[in-house]
Scaffold this active site. Structure first.
Site, mmCIF file in Angstrom:
data_model
loop_
_atom_site.group_PDB
_atom_site.id
_atom_site.type_symbol
_atom_site.label_atom_id
_atom_site.label_comp_id
_atom_site.label_asym_id
_atom_site.label_seq_id
_atom_site.Cartn_x
_atom_site.Cartn_y
_atom_site.Cartn_z
ATOM 1 N N HIS A 1 -39.767 -20.624 57.711
ATOM 2 C CA HIS A 1 -40.184 -20.036 56.714
ATOM 3 C C HIS A 1 -40.788 -21.686 56.216
ATOM 4 C CE1 HIS A 1 -38.867 -15.689 56.540
ATOM 5 N NE2 HIS A 1 -38.879 -15.686 57.608
ATOM 6 N N TYR B 1 -37.675 -13.810 45.763
ATOM 7 C CA TYR B 1 -36.681 -13.727 44.716
ATOM 8 C C TYR B 1 -36.809 -13.247 43.376
ATOM 9 C CZ TYR B 1 -33.843 -16.523 47.439
ATOM 10 O OH TYR B 1 -32.644 -17.290 48.466
ATOM 11 N N PRO C 1 -24.245 -16.713 45.998
ATOM 12 C CA PRO C 1 -25.663 -16.557 47.011
ATOM 13 C C PRO C 1 -26.906 -16.753 46.641
ATOM 14 C CG PRO C 1 -24.713 -14.275 47.100
ATOM 15 C CD PRO C 1 -24.532 -15.182 46.331
ATOM 16 N N LYS D 1 -27.508 -20.874 49.832
ATOM 17 C CA LYS D 1 -25.877 -22.519 50.040
ATOM 18 C C LYS D 1 -24.620 -22.375 51.022
ATOM 19 C CE LYS D 1 -29.560 -25.335 49.346
ATOM 20 N NZ LYS D 1 -30.246 -25.060 50.043
ATOM 21 N N TYR E 1 -33.945 -25.957 48.203
ATOM 22 C CA TYR E 1 -34.242 -25.131 49.296
ATOM 23 C C TYR E 1 -34.060 -24.705 50.077
ATOM 24 C CZ TYR E 1 -34.982 -20.308 49.997
ATOM 25 O OH TYR E 1 -34.743 -19.465 50.662
HETATM 26 P P1 FAD Z 1 -15.414 -17.615 56.512
HETATM 27 O O1 FAD Z 1 -17.062 -16.725 57.393
HETATM 28 O O2 FAD Z 1 -15.229 -16.802 55.647
HETATM 29 O O3 FAD Z 1 -15.091 -17.156 57.336
HETATM 30 C C1 FAD Z 1 -13.414 -17.657 58.133
HETATM 31 C C2 FAD Z 1 -12.369 -17.280 59.409
HETATM 32 O O4 FAD Z 1 -10.904 -17.287 59.062
HETATM 33 C C3 FAD Z 1 -12.807 -15.453 59.212
HETATM 34 O O5 FAD Z 1 -13.358 -15.124 60.486
HETATM 35 C C4 FAD Z 1 -11.663 -14.896 58.775
HETATM 36 O O6 FAD Z 1 -11.206 -14.264 59.445
HETATM 37 C C5 FAD Z 1 -10.266 -16.069 58.728
HETATM 38 N N1 FAD Z 1 -9.217 -15.911 58.634
HETATM 39 C C6 FAD Z 1 -8.924 -15.629 57.580
HETATM 40 N N2 FAD Z 1 -7.331 -16.402 57.018
HETATM 41 C C7 FAD Z 1 -6.928 -16.621 58.629
HETATM 42 C C8 FAD Z 1 -5.535 -16.414 58.762
HETATM 43 N N3 FAD Z 1 -4.929 -16.981 57.678
HETATM 44 N N4 FAD Z 1 -5.562 -17.565 59.513
HETATM 45 C C9 FAD Z 1 -6.466 -17.539 60.848
HETATM 46 N N5 FAD Z 1 -7.569 -17.105 60.324
HETATM 47 C C10 FAD Z 1 -7.331 -16.704 59.441
HETATM 48 N N6 FAD Z 1 -23.918 -17.731 52.555
HETATM 49 C C11 FAD Z 1 -25.408 -17.587 52.114
HETATM 50 O O7 FAD Z 1 -25.322 -19.190 51.966
HETATM 51 N N7 FAD Z 1 -26.628 -16.351 51.248
HETATM 52 C C12 FAD Z 1 -25.916 -14.943 51.803
HETATM 53 O O8 FAD Z 1 -26.752 -14.193 51.434
HETATM 54 C C13 FAD Z 1 -24.624 -15.119 51.432
HETATM 55 N N8 FAD Z 1 -23.672 -13.298 51.821
HETATM 56 C C14 FAD Z 1 -22.365 -13.392 51.763
HETATM 57 C C15 FAD Z 1 -22.327 -12.640 51.759
HETATM 58 C C16 FAD Z 1 -20.476 -12.282 51.691
HETATM 59 C C17 FAD Z 1 -19.817 -10.732 51.265
HETATM 60 C C18 FAD Z 1 -19.615 -13.751 52.400
HETATM 61 C C19 FAD Z 1 -18.399 -12.922 52.260
HETATM 62 C C20 FAD Z 1 -20.518 -14.231 52.190
HETATM 63 C C21 FAD Z 1 -21.820 -14.209 52.181
HETATM 64 N N9 FAD Z 1 -22.005 -15.881 52.062
HETATM 65 C C22 FAD Z 1 -23.846 -16.132 51.958
HETATM 66 C C23 FAD Z 1 -21.786 -17.254 52.291
HETATM 67 C C24 FAD Z 1 -21.100 -17.829 54.084
HETATM 68 O O9 FAD Z 1 -21.010 -16.475 54.662
HETATM 69 C C25 FAD Z 1 -19.941 -18.347 53.854
HETATM 70 O O10 FAD Z 1 -20.314 -19.711 53.130
HETATM 71 C C26 FAD Z 1 -19.582 -18.363 55.156
HETATM 72 O O11 FAD Z 1 -19.058 -16.877 55.784
HETATM 73 C C27 FAD Z 1 -18.428 -19.562 55.574
HETATM 74 O O12 FAD Z 1 -18.399 -20.212 56.751
HETATM 75 P P2 FAD Z 1 -16.827 -20.519 56.952
HETATM 76 O O13 FAD Z 1 -16.380 -20.151 58.346
HETATM 77 O O14 FAD Z 1 -16.177 -21.059 56.319
HETATM 78 O O15 FAD Z 1 -16.117 -19.183 56.466
#
Ligand code: FAD
Length: 393
Positions: free
Chosen positions: A72, A201, A293, A297, A384
């Protein structure tokens, strides 16, 4: 069990870090509390900055993204019944974003991990990091009732906002910063063609709305709802009616509606934990920070943390440069706070915070100003598409 880097959590942070470390011959094991299907079923982010796209290529997990992802070059801001295009590529000297769902990124990384024969332990219970202020840290967990200890050199806490890693550090060594917003986003995923080729947006007196997409046939839409709203109270018809009211009329008339295939409410929060390094335990991604969101980011910040940790660990193992690991927090936090600022600012400008007419008028004037000024549009565009990754030295 023994490995070099124990990774807690198989979200995008953990999977990407594991894959990148593997390309440098650094052994790692991922421990995840949920099942693989559960992790894959989460519908979340969908806009990837160039930095994350490059990392997925470096990790050897980009083939499908390069084939199916959609580049995009612009986004729209809609208000007062009109749309203003932010020409991302034109305003940044050619930078773009890639629309490719987090679910797909996760799947590609899981496939690459399986192909490389790397170990991931799903459905691990009672996961707990230990002794991370010593040279022999470990992670303990139970799997199918058996107690297991994973010995390692370093622990990467990639376990999200509710994970165990941040909770395990001495709380007097941790400082947290938080802003909880008085609303959430009600999101709907539907197998309908997107209303626009580029994200919209929209600011409206009824509240914010976002038109986003996952592909040419799958759309993701959001409307701002009060914090205490229940998803069960939102039929598909009610959602589509509300979305249409918040879009410019010429966009609303083009909207193709259909049954939702996923519907959920996400709360909005800004959060940062400092520092991100505790001896040989490193917090990565959502474990250390959350953004609303609105600036797209969250996932991208997780990727920039991964990049910093991966490069510092590689330099440590290959060149004995453990000093670079000492800089992990400082380097990550510089970029994190800039993304926190952008996400907070976009949220403040585009949402309805309450009934204060003065605040409404100020936010309206700000949007009018930035979209009418080349400097304003450039500020949005360069944030962005993603600010440059901070160098390690
Ligand atoms: P996570 O994706 O949260 O992964 C963490 C992992 O650790 C999970 O699989 C979890 O099960 C595991 N875990 C947790 N506790 C334990 C434990 N005690 N032991 C072992 N494993 C564990 N970002 C955007 O940029 N745009 C969006 O539109 C957007 N929408 C979102 C919608 C929702 C509902 C949510 C919750 C987040 C959204 N985000 C969005 C944010 C984005 O999805 C996150 O920033 C991203 O998933 C971060 O990745 P991560 O691997 O750090 O954490």
């Amino acid at each position: 069990m023994k490995t070099q880097v124990a990774i807690i959590g198989s979200g995008p942070s953990g999977l990407l870090l594991g894959q990148l470390l593997h390309t440098q011959g650094i052994d790692n094991v991922i421990i995840e509390q949920r099942s693989q299907d559960y992790v894959l079923g989460r519908i979340r982010a969908g806009v990837l900055e160039q930095g994350m796209v490059n990392l997925l290529r470096e990790a050897g997990a980009s083939e499908r993204m390069d084939r199916e992802g959609d580049v995009h070059e612009g986004v729209f801001l809609a208000f007062n019944g009109k749309k203003v295009r932010v020409d991302l590529a034109g305003l940044t000297g050619g930078d773009t974003v890639m629309v490719y769902g987090q679910t797909e990124v996760t799947k590609d990384l899981m496939d690459a991990r399986a192909k490389a024969g790397l170990t991931t332990i799903y459905e691990a219970d009672n996961v707990q990091p230990h002794d991370f202020y010593t040279d022999s840290p470990s992670v303990t967990f139970t799997k199918d009732g058996e107690a297991i200890t994973l010995e390692c050199d370093y622990i990467a806490g990639c376990d999200g906002f509710h994970g165990i890693s941040r909770k395990s550090v001495p709380q007097d060594k941790l400082k947290t910063f938080e802003r909880v917003y008085p609303f959430g986003w009600l999101g709907v995923l539907s197998d309908t063609p997107p209303v626009s080729d580029e994200l919209i947006y929209a600011k409206h007196e009824r509240g914010f709305a976002l038109c986003s997409m996952r592909s040419a046939t799958r759309s993701r839409y959001y409307v701002q709802v009060p914090q205490d709203e229940h998803v069960e109270d939102w039929s598909d018809d009610r959602f589509w009616d509300e979305l249409k009211k918040r879009l410019p009329p010429e966009t609303a008339t083009k909207l193709v509606t259909g049954p939702s295939i996923e519907k959920s409410i996400a709360p909005l929060r800004s959060f940062v934990a400092e520092p991100m390094k505790f001896g040989n335990l490193f917090l990565v991604g959502d474990a250390a920070h959350i953004v609303p969101p609105t600036g797209a980011k969250g996932l991208n910040l997780a990727a920039s943390d991964v990049s910093t940790l991966y490069r510092a660990l590689t330099a440590t193992y290959q060149e004995g440069r453990a000093d670079l690991l000492e800089k992990y927090s400082e380097v990550c936090l510089r970029r994190i706070w800039k993304a926190e600022r952008f996400s907070w600012w976009m949220t403040s400008m585009l949402h309805r915070f309450g009934d204060d007419d003065f605040d409404q008028r100020i936010a309206q004037a700000e949007l009018d100003y930035v979209t009418g000024s080349e400097a304003g549009l450039k500020t949005i565009a360069e944030n962005y598409v993603g600010l440059p990754y901070e160098p390690l030295e």
